[in-house]
Design an enzyme around this catalytic site. Sequence first.
Site, PDB file in Angstrom:
ATOM      1  N   ASP A  58       0.842  -1.189   0.000  1.00 56.70           N
ATOM      2  CA  ASP A  58       0.000   0.000   0.000  1.00 56.70           C
ATOM      3  C   ASP A  58       0.879   1.242   0.000  1.00 56.70           C
ATOM      4  O   ASP A  58       2.013   1.219   0.484  1.00 56.70           O
ATOM      5  CB  ASP A  58      -0.881   0.029   1.256  1.00 56.70           C
ATOM      6  CG  ASP A  58      -1.924  -1.085   1.254  1.00 56.70           C
ATOM      7  OD1 ASP A  58      -2.283  -1.556   0.156  1.00 56.70           O
ATOM      8  OD2 ASP A  58      -2.367  -1.462   2.353  1.00 56.70           O
ATOM      9  N   TYR A  61      -4.827  -9.341   2.480  1.00 60.36           N
ATOM     10  CA  TYR A  61      -5.071  -7.946   2.871  1.00 60.36           C
ATOM     11  C   TYR A  61      -4.920  -7.854   4.385  1.00 60.36           C
ATOM     12  O   TYR A  61      -5.790  -8.311   5.143  1.00 60.36           O
ATOM     13  CB  TYR A  61      -6.469  -7.502   2.445  1.00 60.36           C
ATOM     14  CG  TYR A  61      -6.630  -7.381   0.947  1.00 60.36           C
ATOM     15  CD1 TYR A  61      -5.987  -6.358   0.254  1.00 60.36           C
ATOM     16  CD2 TYR A  61      -7.413  -8.276   0.240  1.00 60.36           C
ATOM     17  CE1 TYR A  61      -6.133  -6.236  -1.121  1.00 60.36           C
ATOM     18  CE2 TYR A  61      -7.565  -8.155  -1.133  1.00 60.36           C
ATOM     19  CZ  TYR A  61      -6.922  -7.130  -1.813  1.00 60.36           C
ATOM     20  OH  TYR A  61      -7.071  -7.011  -3.161  1.00 60.36           O
ATOM     21  N   TYR A  92       4.809  -8.966   7.948  1.00 58.78           N
ATOM     22  CA  TYR A  92       4.374  -7.580   8.160  1.00 58.78           C
ATOM     23  C   TYR A  92       4.499  -7.235   9.629  1.00 58.78           C
ATOM     24  O   TYR A  92       4.323  -8.081  10.501  1.00 58.78           O
ATOM     25  CB  TYR A  92       2.897  -7.414   7.779  1.00 58.78           C
ATOM     26  CG  TYR A  92       2.557  -7.835   6.383  1.00 58.78           C
ATOM     27  CD1 TYR A  92       2.493  -6.898   5.353  1.00 58.78           C
ATOM     28  CD2 TYR A  92       2.277  -9.171   6.094  1.00 58.78           C
ATOM     29  CE1 TYR A  92       2.164  -7.279   4.066  1.00 58.78           C
ATOM     30  CE2 TYR A  92       1.957  -9.569   4.808  1.00 58.78           C
ATOM     31  CZ  TYR A  92       1.900  -8.627   3.792  1.00 58.78           C
ATOM     32  OH  TYR A  92       1.588  -9.016   2.531  1.00 58.78           O
TER      33      TYR A  92
END
Length: 406
Positions: free
Chosen positions: A229, A367, A295
């Site tokens: 993103d 996501y 992440y």
Amino acid sequence: MSDRLELAGRALQRPLCNHCLGRLFASVSRGLSNEQRGFLVRSSLPEAPAPLEDMSQCSVCKGLFGEIEKFASLCAKESEGYEFSTFLVGTKIDAEIVENEEAFWTEIGAKETESIKAEMNREIGKILERKLAKTVDFGNPDVVFLIDTRFDKVVLDVTPLFVYGRYRKYSRELPQTRWPCRECRGKGCPRCGGKGRMYESSVQDLIGPILMKHAKGTEEFFHGMGREDIDARMLGNGRPFVAEVRKPKKRALDLPSIQSEVNAGAGGLIDVEGLRPSNRSEVRSIKESTHPKSYRVRVRFQQLIEQGKLNELAAALAGKPISQLTPNRVAHRRAHLVRERTVRDIKIESVEGSEVVFVVEADSGTYIKELMHGDEGRTKPNVAEIVGVPCEVLELDVIGIGDKEA
Ligand SMILES: [Zn+2]
Ligand SMILES: [Zn+2]
């Protein structure tokens, strides 16, 4: 008399140059050119007519083989100013010539033949190898000469230059690729302040133009192994990419010095490492690759969470499939569908009041923000639902791609 000499006798009922005579026996022996083969066949036939004085009298090629030096010169001229070390020749032959020759082969019963096009390509290739001191390469040539023999026209097809590297992105306001303004599609309008783009810069903008300047190309493209993103940083070992420059005039680039130039010019927004030559098939493989990613995500819950609740998360999510309906925020540009992904691991790195930092390892294409807040029930299960408290994502960083993790 051997069958082959009889065949040659039948063939020589009409005027033939040695190339076109030799091509009747092209697959008989290796190590000779068709012209040499034609010469030998002609010499072994006592009654054979003398070689043609004027190549244009040849009933098959109409003199094309008398023009190969000229075609080679046209190629050499077309490639002036381009740096390359390998090439390939492709010719377009008048369809009438090809059909005539095939009819001729059928008529005389020739079966060990080679196409006129194959011989033209090879013979012009040999001349160019000598003339330019470059090498023919069938697999991955730097340039391809496309010769239209009917109009003495050569089109130079320059293989793009591909450079592989990995980038890290330290900004939360930088898209990966150039993003034309949605309103004006790049022309410039009030919405984008005349710039034609949604964002001032991009990872691509910080790399591509520098490569293009050195390669003296016409256009550049950026192929990333996926993308993060805009507001997510890309840390760890960085994300693999291949930058592509079309129609490069220079191919032998000093990549270490270009790497330093990119990093010095990026003002701390990104850095790159491991620049090296790449190719089109690597572009395909990085685009198709599906490495798991790690992440770090900072989340704020609407109220304090008991440690015990947080500890349940790993058991509830790790190794389990989750289903994600296309998120609201990307629904305008992606098809609506339910994807199934696996959360491989989720760990709690720190807790400060209602803010929790998680380290998540998940399948490519998961996501992560939606995994946290649930996206109004579009992602199931999700962290907010398991904990029983709504949350928002404050910061997201990609910290590792593939098996090399930070
Ligand atoms: Zn001929
Ligand atoms: Zn605009």
